[in-house]
Design a protein around this motif. Structure first.
Motif, short mmCIF file in Angstrom:
data_model
loop_
_atom_site.label_atom_id
_atom_site.label_comp_id
_atom_site.label_asym_id
_atom_site.label_seq_id
_atom_site.Cartn_x
_atom_site.Cartn_y
_atom_site.Cartn_z
N ALA A 136 74.32 16.38 -47.50
CA ALA A 136 75.41 16.00 -48.59
C ALA A 136 75.88 17.52 -49.06
N MET A 137 77.17 17.86 -48.85
CA MET A 137 77.76 19.17 -49.32
C MET A 137 78.87 18.90 -50.42
N PRO A 138 78.82 19.92 -51.35
CA PRO A 138 78.11 21.35 -51.41
C PRO A 138 76.53 21.06 -51.85
N PHE A 139 75.54 21.85 -51.37
CA PHE A 139 74.54 21.87 -51.92
C PHE A 139 74.48 21.95 -53.46
N SER A 140 73.61 21.01 -54.24
CA SER A 140 73.71 21.14 -55.71
C SER A 140 72.06 21.01 -55.93
N GLU A 141 71.98 21.78 -57.07
CA GLU A 141 70.49 21.92 -57.68
C GLU A 141 70.00 20.64 -58.04
N HIS A 142 70.91 19.50 -58.40
CA HIS A 142 70.62 18.15 -58.75
C HIS A 142 70.18 17.54 -57.78
N GLN A 143 70.36 17.90 -56.46
CA GLN A 143 69.83 17.03 -55.41
C GLN A 143 68.35 17.18 -55.22
N PRO A 144 67.67 16.06 -54.64
CA PRO A 144 66.33 16.16 -54.18
C PRO A 144 66.16 17.27 -53.00
N THR A 145 64.92 18.03 -53.20
CA THR A 145 64.63 18.81 -51.77
C THR A 145 63.44 18.51 -51.55
N GLU A 146 63.34 17.63 -51.02
CA GLU A 146 61.56 16.88 -50.37
C GLU A 146 61.43 17.03 -48.83
N HIS A 147 62.26 17.55 -48.37
CA HIS A 147 62.26 17.63 -46.94
C HIS A 147 62.65 19.03 -46.19
N PRO A 148 62.07 19.89 -46.47
CA PRO A 148 62.12 21.24 -45.88
C PRO A 148 61.90 21.19 -44.60
N LEU A 149 62.49 22.03 -43.57
CA LEU A 149 62.51 21.97 -42.07
C LEU A 149 61.68 23.06 -41.61
N THR A 150 61.14 24.01 -42.40
CA THR A 150 60.42 25.27 -41.94
C THR A 150 59.44 25.57 -42.92
N LEU A 151 58.41 26.26 -42.50
CA LEU A 151 57.21 26.69 -43.50
C LEU A 151 57.76 27.54 -44.51
N TYR A 152 58.63 28.62 -44.17
CA TYR A 152 59.39 29.63 -45.03
C TYR A 152 59.79 28.45 -46.32
N ALA A 153 60.85 27.83 -45.95
CA ALA A 153 61.45 26.68 -46.94
C ALA A 153 60.36 26.07 -47.86
N ALA A 154 59.09 25.59 -46.94
CA ALA A 154 58.02 24.83 -47.82
C ALA A 154 57.44 25.62 -48.87
N SER A 155 57.39 26.99 -48.53
CA SER A 155 56.54 28.00 -49.24
C SER A 155 57.36 28.20 -50.51
N LYS A 156 58.72 28.28 -50.37
CA LYS A 156 59.64 28.70 -51.39
C LYS A 156 59.57 27.21 -52.22
N LYS A 157 59.76 26.16 -51.86
CA LYS A 157 59.68 24.80 -52.64
C LYS A 157 58.50 24.84 -53.55
N ALA A 158 57.30 25.35 -52.98
CA ALA A 158 56.11 25.42 -53.60
C ALA A 158 56.26 26.29 -54.72
N ASN A 159 56.96 27.35 -54.59
CA ASN A 159 57.01 28.19 -55.72
C ASN A 159 57.90 27.80 -56.90
N GLU A 160 58.69 26.87 -56.65
CA GLU A 160 59.50 26.06 -57.49
C GLU A 160 58.70 25.22 -58.45
N GLN A 161 57.88 24.33 -57.70
CA GLN A 161 56.80 23.54 -58.26
C GLN A 161 55.75 24.21 -59.00
N MET A 162 55.31 25.42 -58.50
CA MET A 162 54.22 26.13 -59.27
C MET A 162 54.76 26.78 -60.59
#
Length: 336
Positions: A136-162
């Motif tokens: 869905a475009m444009p990307f909004s902070e109000h959208q869920p982000t539960e499906h990162p496609l790379t480890l880099y993205a997953a590590s940054k998602k972890a930062n947000e939750q931490m």
């Protein structure tokens, strides 16, 4: 005020440190100068402000818990900007452990430092890559982000939750910024603009993935820096009423925590980006057309309305001006 900035030898971090110093802040810089890319370029970035009377440099790795604890205990920063990370989406396939050490363990050390030394505000770098499988475009902070496609993205998602957990448990105001494709002078050699410029000037072909048809919210570094500093100066509060419903992904009803997109809201197709570069260089590119790379998303488009509302963020630099500035810097720095 005294600000701890991690990643001051990096592309964005060096620009942020210089701007803070120019406005009169004291900067404690923290960087390991690792060899992911040209260390001489990193040293040259630092040389622009290393001798500034308001700058102190710490040469250490975020994964070194003792070094991070010492930095907080010795310098007692009022605010922190965490920009240090192992960068590069595809490099993670070859060196996954480096990403966890720097982006996850290192970030934990930053959070602990903020917790134990009463830091007023932590601003940390996330990425547009967290949107992953979203289409869905444009990307909004109000959208869920539960499906990162790379480890880099997953590590940054972890930062947000931490960061949210620390904001909730210890009352540390935390703001995450999801960077969209940043370019400009002193950029990273592994990024497209750098690679394209080097190859075109050498008369070599450039690799154009997805046949150049994907779009990116290319954002000039000065516009990014302005947004980072405006965010640093604006502490988040508890924005949502907590009624037992699922909280908004962009904020929190139980913690001083916010997430913002930071980028240019007008995406540009890669072929157009290349055409502007050709014009600035005065040379045509030899293009090797290739399919989309694994882990890449077809398009990115930033909805930055929340950051505009919160801090008055307003990107000003066009792609034409930004690429011209980069080419001018590149020719001067490399003497070509």
């Amino acid at each position: 005020m005294k600000v701890l900035v991690t990643g001051t030898a990096g592309f964005i971090g060096s620009h942020v440190a210089l701007q803070l110093l120019e406005r009169g802040d004291e900067v404690i810089g923290f960087d390991s100068l690792n060899d992911y890319y040209d260390v001489d370029l990193k040293k040259a970035r630092l040389a622009r402000f290393m001798e500034h009377p308001g700058y102190t440099h710490i040469h250490a790795d975020l994964a070194d818990r003792t070094a991070v604890e010492s930095a907080f205990a010795t310098h007692k920063p009022r605010r922190v900007i965490n920009l240090a990370a192992q960068a590069g989406v595809r490099y993670a396939a070859e060196n996954p452990h480096i990403y966890v050490a720097s982006n996850v363990t290192g970030f934990l050390h930053i959070l602990e430092g903020c917790r134990r030394h009463d830091v007023e505000h932590l601003v940390f770098a996330s990425t547009s890559s967290v949107y992953g499988a979203n289409t869905a475009m444009p990307f909004s902070e109000h959208q869920p982000t539960e499906h990162p496609l790379t480890l880099y993205a997953a590590s940054k998602k972890a930062n947000e939750q931490m960061a949210h957990s620390y904001a909730h448990l210890y009352g540390i105001p935390c703001t995450g910024l999801r960077f969209f494709t940043v370019y400009g002078p002193w950029g990273r050699p592994d990024m497209a603009l750098f690679l394209f410029t080097k190859a075109i000037l050498a008369g070599e072909p450039i690799k154009v993935f997805n046949h150049g048809r994907h779009k990116r919210s290319f954002t000039y570094v000065d516009d990014i820096v302005e947004g980072v500093i405006r965010t640093l100066d604006t502490l988040p509060g508890k924005d949502n009423d907590w009624n037992g419903n699922l909280p908004d992904p962009a904020s929190s009803g139980v913690a001083p925590y916010r997430l913002y997109n930071i980028g240019n809201a007008e995406p540009v197709e890669l072929l157009r980006y290349i055409a502007v570069l050709e014009q600035c260089l005065g040379r045509k590119a030899q293009m090797e057309m290739l399919p989309l790379q694994a882990g890449d998303v077809p398009d990115t488009e930033a909805d930055v309305s929340e950051l505009i509302r919160a801090v008055g963020y307003a990107p000003k630099v066009s792609v034409g001006t930004g690429i011209a500035n980069f080419v001018s810097w590149y020719r001067s720095y490399y003497g070509v």
